[in-house]
Design a protein around this motif. Structure first.
Motif, PDB file in Angstrom:
ATOM      1  N   GLU A  83     -12.454   1.351   6.040  1.00  0.00           N
ATOM      2  CA  GLU A  83     -12.681   2.047   4.773  1.00  0.00           C
ATOM      3  C   GLU A  83     -13.982   2.822   4.845  1.00  0.00           C
ATOM      4  OE1 GLU A  83     -11.635   0.244   0.855  1.00  0.00           O
ATOM      5  OE2 GLU A  83     -13.808   0.337   0.562  1.00  0.00           O
ATOM      6  N   SER A  87     -11.971   5.251   1.194  1.00  0.00           N
ATOM      7  CA  SER A  87     -10.736   5.902   1.611  1.00  0.00           C
ATOM      8  C   SER A  87     -10.505   5.750   3.113  1.00  0.00           C
ATOM      9  CB  SER A  87     -10.802   7.381   1.219  1.00  0.00           C
ATOM     10  OG  SER A  87      -9.544   8.002   1.398  1.00  0.00           O
ATOM     11  N   LYS A  93      -6.901  10.041   9.107  1.00  0.00           N
ATOM     12  CA  LYS A  93      -6.286  11.010   8.180  1.00  0.00           C
ATOM     13  C   LYS A  93      -5.868  12.270   8.911  1.00  0.00           C
ATOM     14  CE  LYS A  93      -5.365  12.383   3.873  1.00  0.00           C
ATOM     15  NZ  LYS A  93      -4.489  13.504   4.105  1.00  0.00           N
ATOM     16  N   SER A 126      -9.940  -0.900  -1.372  1.00  0.00           N
ATOM     17  CA  SER A 126      -9.546   0.423  -1.867  1.00  0.00           C
ATOM     18  C   SER A 126      -8.637   1.146  -0.884  1.00  0.00           C
ATOM     19  CB  SER A 126     -10.786   1.279  -2.154  1.00  0.00           C
ATOM     20  OG  SER A 126     -11.535   0.722  -3.195  1.00  0.00           O
ATOM     21  N   VAL A 127      -9.020   1.163   0.393  1.00  0.00           N
ATOM     22  CA  VAL A 127      -8.190   1.859   1.378  1.00  0.00           C
ATOM     23  C   VAL A 127      -6.874   1.118   1.593  1.00  0.00           C
ATOM     24  CG1 VAL A 127      -9.123   0.812   3.501  1.00  0.00           C
ATOM     25  CG2 VAL A 127      -8.228   3.146   3.543  1.00  0.00           C
ATOM     26  N   LYS A 129      -5.198  -0.673  -0.608  1.00  0.00           N
ATOM     27  CA  LYS A 129      -4.334  -0.368  -1.761  1.00  0.00           C
ATOM     28  C   LYS A 129      -3.739   1.021  -1.624  1.00  0.00           C
ATOM     29  CE  LYS A 129      -4.178  -0.126  -6.834  1.00  0.00           C
ATOM     30  NZ  LYS A 129      -2.918   0.543  -6.768  1.00  0.00           N
ATOM     31  N   SER A 130      -4.550   1.985  -1.269  1.00  0.00           N
ATOM     32  CA  SER A 130      -4.062   3.351  -1.097  1.00  0.00           C
ATOM     33  C   SER A 130      -2.987   3.427  -0.013  1.00  0.00           C
ATOM     34  CB  SER A 130      -5.229   4.280  -0.753  1.00  0.00           C
ATOM     35  OG  SER A 130      -4.766   5.599  -0.565  1.00  0.00           O
ATOM     36  N   ASP A 133       0.203   1.707  -1.318  1.00  0.00           N
ATOM     37  CA  ASP A 133       0.850   2.468  -2.395  1.00  0.00           C
ATOM     38  C   ASP A 133       1.570   3.705  -1.879  1.00  0.00           C
ATOM     39  OD1 ASP A 133      -0.081   0.617  -4.231  1.00  0.00           O
ATOM     40  OD2 ASP A 133      -1.637   1.925  -5.063  1.00  0.00           O
ATOM     41  N   THR A 134       1.014   4.340  -0.852  1.00  0.00           N
ATOM     42  CA  THR A 134       1.601   5.592  -0.363  1.00  0.00           C
ATOM     43  C   THR A 134       2.611   5.400   0.765  1.00  0.00           C
ATOM     44  OG1 THR A 134      -0.253   5.984   1.155  1.00  0.00           O
ATOM     45  CG2 THR A 134      -0.404   6.964  -1.059  1.00  0.00           C
TER      46      THR A 134
END
Length: 184
Positions: A83, A87, A93, A126-127, A129-130, A133-134
């Protein structure tokens, strides 16, 4: 069972790479001795920063095709996300962005154990969860997740293993779910 594993980081000293290595060890020694695991390094897939202009002018780099093919050749994925500022790392990415231009369903329907480790108290929440979720939008089937907070306090660098019993149990449960998803 063929497993592709990687840390979503380009740090040579990545704690997430250490966690992925430990997960592979637990999988092959305790859960599925016949598992064929490949641990890849994102540094081997470094490309220019994605932009539509670069894609239009030069196409999609071979390294993006290679990364996408690695996913396609696996039965399951183990990914541990570093993270950075809440993010994904820019290294992950960028590879992901390039691969998504081949096919938006980058994960190609594969079952995934998603993890995150951090030295802080939130464990890359946070990362993680992201990512969770995606993942379904990108063809991923997240079967389990593990968040490891305060990594230096719960991981023995000499043995390369988690020392916290609850986290060890969570990892084993996640790896078992991954095996079951492949067998289903």
């Amino acid at each position: 069972m063929k497993v592709l594993a990687f840390a979503a980081s380009n740090s040579r000293a990545s704690i997430n790479k250490q966690l992925v290595g430990h997960a592979i060890n637990v999988l092959t020694h305790e859960i599925e001795p016949n598992a064929d695991c490949e641990l890849i390094d994102l540094n081997d897939y470094e490309m220019a920063i994605y932009s539509i202009d670069r894609q239009t002018e030069g196409g999609i780099p071979q390294l993006a095709h290679d990364f996408y093919a690695k996913i396609g050749g696996a039965d399951a994925l183990i990914i541990s996300f570093a993270e950075y500022n809440g993010s994904f790392t820019s290294a992950y990415k960028n590879i992901y962005d390039w691969a998504s231009r081949i096919d938006m369903k980058v994960f190609q329907g594969k079952p995934i154990l998603m993890m995150a480790a951090s030295p802080g108290g939130r464990g890359g929440a946070s990362v993680l969860k992201s990512a969770m979720d995606t993942a379904p939008y990108f063809g991923g089937d997240v079967v389990a997740s593990v968040s490891v907070a305060k990594f230096p306090e719960v991981f023995d660098h000499e043995t390369g293993a988690l020392t916290n019993e609850d986290l060890s149990a969570q990892l084993r449960t996640g790896l078992t779910a991954l095996k079951q998803a492949v067998s289903a």
